[in-house]
Scaffold this motif. Sequence first.
Motif, PDB file in Angstrom:
ATOM      1  N   ASN A 211       0.827  -1.227   0.000  1.00  0.00           N
ATOM      2  CA  ASN A 211       0.000   0.000   0.000  1.00  0.00           C
ATOM      3  C   ASN A 211       0.851   1.262   0.000  1.00  0.00           C
ATOM      4  O   ASN A 211       1.933   1.262   0.561  1.00  0.00           O
ATOM      5  CB  ASN A 211      -0.803   0.080   1.315  1.00  0.00           C
ATOM      6  N   GLY A 212       0.314   2.322  -0.572  1.00  0.00           N
ATOM      7  CA  GLY A 212       0.926   3.650  -0.432  1.00  0.00           C
ATOM      8  C   GLY A 212       2.305   3.754  -1.038  1.00  0.00           C
ATOM      9  O   GLY A 212       3.183   4.427  -0.502  1.00  0.00           O
ATOM     10  N   CYS A 213       2.505   3.091  -2.167  1.00  0.00           N
ATOM     11  CA  CYS A 213       3.835   3.113  -2.805  1.00  0.00           C
ATOM     12  C   CYS A 213       3.925   4.256  -3.828  1.00  0.00           C
ATOM     13  O   CYS A 213       2.990   4.508  -4.575  1.00  0.00           O
ATOM     14  CB  CYS A 213       4.065   1.762  -3.489  1.00  0.00           C
ATOM     15  N   MET A 214       5.072   4.946  -3.822  1.00  0.00           N
ATOM     16  CA  MET A 214       5.336   5.968  -4.860  1.00  0.00           C
ATOM     17  C   MET A 214       6.054   5.270  -6.007  1.00  0.00           C
ATOM     18  O   MET A 214       7.118   4.667  -5.807  1.00  0.00           O
ATOM     19  CB  MET A 214       6.213   7.081  -4.292  1.00  0.00           C
ATOM     20  N   LEU A 215       5.470   5.328  -7.214  1.00  0.00           N
ATOM     21  CA  LEU A 215       6.093   4.654  -8.361  1.00  0.00           C
ATOM     22  C   LEU A 215       6.921   5.656  -9.167  1.00  0.00           C
ATOM     23  O   LEU A 215       6.396   6.649  -9.677  1.00  0.00           O
ATOM     24  CB  LEU A 215       5.020   4.030  -9.262  1.00  0.00           C
TER      25      LEU A 215
END
Length: 362
Positions: free
Chosen positions: A113-117
């Motif tokens: 969850n909540g990953c910056m790509l």
Amino acid sequence: MICAVILLLGEGLRNGVYVSVENIFECQLENEQLAVQDGLQLLEFAPQQRPLLEEVHEGLTAKEKSLPAKLHYDQRGSMLFEQICEVDEYYITRTELALMREISGAIGKAFGNGCMLIEPGSGASLKTDLLLAAMSDPAAYVPVDISRDFLLESATAIKDRHDLEVLPVWADFTKEHPIPVCEAAVRSRAVYFPGSTVGNFSRTDAASLLETFGSMIRDQPDDEQAGAVVVGFDCKKDQGRMEAAYNDAEGVTAEFNYNVIDRLASELGVALDRDKFSFRADWVEDEGAIVSRLWVDQSHTVEMAGDVVTFEAGEAIRMEESHKYTPDEFETLARESGLGLEKLWTDDAADFAVACLRPLSA
Ligand code: AVI
């Protein structure tokens, strides 16, 4: 809205200056600038580039002549590349896309969850769409590209297709660059580098590129989860198939290379004549790469940067290298860059692979 900038500068992480873009249109931070354009918050880390003519002159006067591979990608070259992706012999794009359709769910799960790509060399491709759609509550999408226009175009395309904060960074992705801070809480960062673009770097440069990617996901706030680097690469296979992919019968790849010669004439006044060259791409076992070259058919000279450069019949200009790896070779490359292989996916024929890498503990 509050924006901030995190600088990744070798030693690690330090926070930059906080500004409100509601009040300030642009703000200057040492050698970078935050601007608002086309409704996007653009972080400009003005890439330092050598004058192109100087680079071209150096390449064409070297013992083994070469031209920078980046010259392939002007507007016409990018269009030709899209055509290459469609030719029968070029299996890479369709194989990777089919594989991504199967595995994007698993990659999304690995990101959490909540990953910056972060996508170096922003593609706004179908593959990116698949991955973003598979991610659970992504924090933001950060495309990074050296071409400002292309970056804004692809960032806008992603923003139109996904309900997500898109924070483009104008920078040379092969070098350390800032990572923007987004509004949502970031639990981890992931770098996505698809398309076998890693193959267009020499083995040494590919290792330092992976190291740079590793530093982007390693140097993150303490409360974040471990980050990941996901890389798509083309696997070693039957030589005939690899060579055919770069010598397509329609001649699209040849045209992609002749286009570079035309650009030199029209943009730099280097009057090379495409009719004096023949294109061919060959597998070079020692390098583990397909090497694309333009061979000189007739000896001639060309004026360039106040110099006269001779092109002898039978010599070649090296245009591009496309390295291929076995899964083991790629794992070794990653390990040398401080990244361990967590998972490797391939299509049934093992033509193409996608690797999920995690930082090795020190
Ligand atoms: C972008 N890159 C991965 C392509 C490749 O396969 O090396 C570029 C290309 N050059 C000729 N055909 C495709």
